[in-house]
Design a protein around this motif. Structure first.
Motif, PDB file in Angstrom:
ATOM      1  N   VAL A 197     -14.919 -37.469   4.402  1.00 14.41           N
ATOM      2  CA  VAL A 197     -16.178 -37.777   3.732  1.00 14.41           C
ATOM      3  C   VAL A 197     -17.357 -37.682   4.691  1.00 14.41           C
ATOM      4  N   PHE A 198     -17.136 -37.976   5.975  1.00  9.25           N
ATOM      5  CA  PHE A 198     -18.269 -38.005   6.906  1.00  9.25           C
ATOM      6  C   PHE A 198     -18.822 -36.611   7.227  1.00  9.25           C
ATOM      7  N   PRO A 199     -17.979 -35.611   7.531  1.00  5.15           N
ATOM      8  CA  PRO A 199     -18.543 -34.271   7.715  1.00  5.15           C
ATOM      9  C   PRO A 199     -19.262 -33.745   6.476  1.00  5.15           C
ATOM     10  N   VAL A 200     -18.728 -34.057   5.293  1.00  2.00           N
ATOM     11  CA  VAL A 200     -19.352 -33.565   4.057  1.00  2.00           C
ATOM     12  C   VAL A 200     -20.696 -34.249   3.827  1.00  2.00           C
ATOM     13  N   GLY A 221     -27.475 -37.936   9.009  1.00  2.51           N
ATOM     14  CA  GLY A 221     -26.542 -36.818   8.919  1.00  2.51           C
ATOM     15  C   GLY A 221     -25.858 -36.528  10.240  1.00  2.51           C
ATOM     16  N   MET A 222     -26.632 -36.484  11.315  1.00  8.83           N
ATOM     17  CA  MET A 222     -26.038 -36.188  12.625  1.00  8.83           C
ATOM     18  C   MET A 222     -25.106 -37.301  13.077  1.00  8.83           C
ATOM     19  N   GLY A 223     -25.428 -38.545  12.708  1.00  7.52           N
ATOM     20  CA  GLY A 223     -24.558 -39.654  13.062  1.00  7.52           C
ATOM     21  C   GLY A 223     -23.181 -39.549  12.423  1.00  7.52           C
ATOM     22  N   CYS A 224     -23.136 -38.968  11.231  1.00 11.65           N
ATOM     23  CA  CYS A 224     -21.841 -38.756  10.564  1.00 11.65           C
ATOM     24  C   CYS A 224     -21.017 -37.655  11.226  1.00 11.65           C
ATOM     25  N   LEU A 225     -21.694 -36.782  11.984  1.00 13.53           N
ATOM     26  CA  LEU A 225     -21.030 -35.592  12.514  1.00 13.53           C
ATOM     27  C   LEU A 225     -20.718 -35.668  14.006  1.00 13.53           C
ATOM     28  N   MET A 226     -21.542 -36.367  14.781  1.00 15.33           N
ATOM     29  CA  MET A 226     -21.501 -36.267  16.231  1.00 15.33           C
ATOM     30  C   MET A 226     -20.101 -36.497  16.807  1.00 15.33           C
ATOM     31  N   GLN A 227     -19.520 -37.661  16.517  1.00 15.94           N
ATOM     32  CA  GLN A 227     -18.239 -37.989  17.141  1.00 15.94           C
ATOM     33  C   GLN A 227     -17.043 -37.681  16.247  1.00 15.94           C
ATOM     34  N   ILE A 228     -17.266 -37.590  14.944  1.00 15.52           N
ATOM     35  CA  ILE A 228     -16.162 -37.236  14.044  1.00 15.52           C
ATOM     36  C   ILE A 228     -15.635 -35.842  14.386  1.00 15.52           C
ATOM     37  N   MET A 259     -34.990 -41.036  14.095  1.00 18.61           N
ATOM     38  CA  MET A 259     -33.831 -40.142  14.032  1.00 18.61           C
ATOM     39  C   MET A 259     -32.678 -40.662  14.890  1.00 18.61           C
ATOM     40  N   LEU A 260     -32.985 -41.027  16.147  1.00 24.93           N
ATOM     41  CA  LEU A 260     -31.925 -41.439  17.065  1.00 24.93           C
ATOM     42  C   LEU A 260     -31.368 -42.806  16.698  1.00 24.93           C
ATOM     43  N   GLY A 261     -32.228 -43.688  16.193  1.00 21.63           N
ATOM     44  CA  GLY A 261     -31.745 -44.996  15.750  1.00 21.63           C
ATOM     45  C   GLY A 261     -30.800 -44.861  14.571  1.00 21.63           C
ATOM     46  N   ALA A 262     -31.162 -44.024  13.607  1.00 21.38           N
ATOM     47  CA  ALA A 262     -30.284 -43.795  12.458  1.00 21.38           C
ATOM     48  C   ALA A 262     -28.971 -43.161  12.900  1.00 21.38           C
ATOM     49  N   MET A 263     -29.044 -42.235  13.866  1.00 21.59           N
ATOM     50  CA  MET A 263     -27.838 -41.594  14.384  1.00 21.59           C
ATOM     51  C   MET A 263     -26.930 -42.617  15.054  1.00 21.59           C
ATOM     52  N   LEU A 264     -27.508 -43.517  15.827  1.00 20.04           N
ATOM     53  CA  LEU A 264     -26.738 -44.543  16.530  1.00 20.04           C
ATOM     54  C   LEU A 264     -25.989 -45.429  15.533  1.00 20.04           C
ATOM     55  N   VAL A 265     -26.713 -45.958  14.550  1.00 16.91           N
ATOM     56  CA  VAL A 265     -26.103 -46.878  13.582  1.00 16.91           C
ATOM     57  C   VAL A 265     -25.011 -46.179  12.781  1.00 16.91           C
TER      58      VAL A 265
END
Length: 527
Positions: A340-343, A378-385, A317-323
């Protein structure tokens, strides 16, 4: 001294001094993220040395309360009196709290010193994000905030490992002392290299607003921490805290419309994008911290994984979020597009959480790892955006409160996520244990529905099998709730308006959108 380059003339490659500042900011964020992870691993040893097991939860709760309550205040102080001074002060307070915590002689002292540490921690994350907002135009900001998300993921993976290594070899006190050299390096780099315009507001800090907000946040966090564990959800104490929290927050909102220099200017919520990002940030916190709590428990109890390397259990999970965070940041920087990233992130989060809810006693580690990776994407698309769009929706003078408000919503989301998902999990575990193991099952889980490896090994085979089925049922309920809540993030993401990022090219003053008029601000460069 300050340089006044417009976003259009900002060079693509940041000056070396800015990169040094960014490195210092990454170290500071690592401090903020690592601390709880390291300390959590050291807690059994701390209790064995200091005693006070009955007050154990307050070591974490005191820190969390102080962090949540001080977060919006740090953001406002930075806006009013200067970002650099506020940020360095928060680091110093955090380091003082760390040193004192390492010297604690009893559990009472440790709780008090952890609260001091939390007061400083409230300004660390806010300061990092707000300074990035000052130094880097939004068009360029995505890739740097993606790097920050990478630091967060690494801290969550490495924290338990580092904490275990430090505790085993140097003793638990070094779990706190380790912050000191890192903090000093960060302080020196920021002091020497970062130069921002000095501010001196003639207005006074809104002490009444700060007090009301602190009381409201404290009540909410205590409700989510104590509800269902220390006190029943319907108990008088919980009802009192809910009443105090609601009354304080209503009073806070009322006062913010009249304060000369409000702690959280309500006009920032007139921006549709800012309000939507606050909601998405809340839901992301709700889901992420709930997942990091229950996934290791499922893997240890049902799949027989070792608790020693608990941080590695979350690696998919965390690796996918990082990338994904880094890719999303770079794509946003190169294209200027971000909706597109939040969606996509919300869709992936809903799908991933639903997949996690289907896990049972027969699910393999490979399968659960794939499901976790979907959630991480999914979380990687949302965290910093969410932070990027929130900052792009306000004027530069409100950068601090925008950063702190977004951080606060994520923090509150994590508190609600852990509490609500935890309550559902515990109830479901106890029900299934009663069904499958009768009186023995009820006795096993009467004090806690979460057994450690040692407690699980002591159970009779029939009770252990019943407990594994109960944990599977509990995680099913918790993650199904997470999937339903994540649908709200998807709905919010659909309504996000793609406003051109400042620094993405010429922009009319009225293109800031959502009812907020924002002209591209001059950039402040570290020299």
């Amino acid at each position: 001294m300050a340089d006044t380059k417009t976003p259009e003339t900002e060079p693509e490659k940041q000056p070396r001094s800015v990169r040094v500042v960014l490195l210092a900011l990454m170290i500071t964020m690592m401090l903020a993220m690592l601390d709880n992870m390291i300390v959590g691993t050291a807690m059994p040893t701390i209790v064995g040395d200091l005693g006070g097991l009955e007050h154990l939860s307050w070591v974490v709760t005191g820190y969390t309360l102080a962090t949540a309550a001080s977060t919006p205040i740090w953001g406002k102080i930075g806006d009013m009196y200067g970002r650099k001074g506020a940020f360095m002060t928060s680091i110093v307070i955090f380091l003082i709290g760390s040193a004192l915590s390492g010297m604690a002689q009893n559990m009472g002292e440790l709780i008090g010193f952890r609260a001091i540490q939390g007061l400083g921690a409230g300004g660390l994350m806010v300061g990092v994000m707000a300074i990035i907002g000052d130094l880097i135009p939004p068009r360029e900001r995505g890739k740097y905030q993606g790097m920050m998300a990478g630091v967060m993921a690494l801290a969550m993976i490495g924290g338990p490992l580092v904490g275990g290594t430090i505790t085993d070899n140097w003793g638990w006190r070094w779990s706190f002392y380790i912050n000191l050299p890192l903090g000093v390096v960060s302080l020196i780099a920021i002091s020497v290299v970062l130069h921002l315009p000095k501010k001196r507001s003639q207005s006074r800090i809104d002490y009444l607003g700060a007090g009301l907000l602190t009381l409201g946040i404290t009540s909410i966090v205590l409700v989510t921490t104590w509800g269902g564990s220390e006190y029943a959800w319907t108990s008088a104490r919980i009802m009192e805290l809910i009443a105090i929290g609601v009354a304080s927050l209503i009073g806070f909102v009322f006062w913010q419309t009249r304060a000369a220099e409000p702690i959280v200017p309500l006009h920032i919520f007139r921006s549709r994008n800012f309000t939507l990002m606050s909601l998405i940030g809340f839901i992301t916190g709700f889901v992420m911290f709930g997942a990091t709590l229950f996934l290791p428990l499922y893997q240890q109890s049902v799949q027989g994984a070792s608790a020693t390397n608990s941080g590695l259990l979350l690696l998919p999970m965390l690796g996918a979020m990082l990338v994904t965070s880094m890719v999303a940041g770079r794509v946003t920087t190169s294209s200027g597009k971000y909706k597109v990233f939040p969606v996509v992130g919300s869709v992936l989060m809903v799908i991933g959480l639903y997949l996690l809810s289907t896990m049972d006693t027969g699910t393999s580690r490979l399968t659960s790892g794939v499901f976790m990776a979907v959630v991480g994407l999914g979380m990687g698309c949302l965290m910093q955006i969410t932070m990027l769009v929130a900052q792009n929706s306000v004027e530069m003078k409100d950068m601090g409160v925008a950063s702190s408000s977004t951080t606060l919503f994520r923090t509150l989301g994590s508190s609600f996520g852990v509490a609500i998902m935890g309550a559902l999990f515990n109830n479901r575990v106890q029900d299934v244990m009663s069904e499958r193991a009768g009186a023995l099952g009820s006795k096993v889980t009467e004090r806690s529905a979460q057994l450690d490896a040692a407690g699980l090994a002591k159970l009779p085979a029939a009770a252990r099998e019943a407990y594994q089925h109960a944990v599977s049922a509990g995680t099913h309920t918790a993650f199904l709730l997470g999937a339903v809540v994540a649908i709200a993030a998807l709905v919010a993401a659909v309504f996000v308006k793609e406003v051109p990022l400042k620094g993405a090219g010429p922009q009319k003053a009225d293109e800031a959108g959502d009812g907020t008029t924002v002209a591209p601000p001059p950039m402040v460069e570290a020299v």
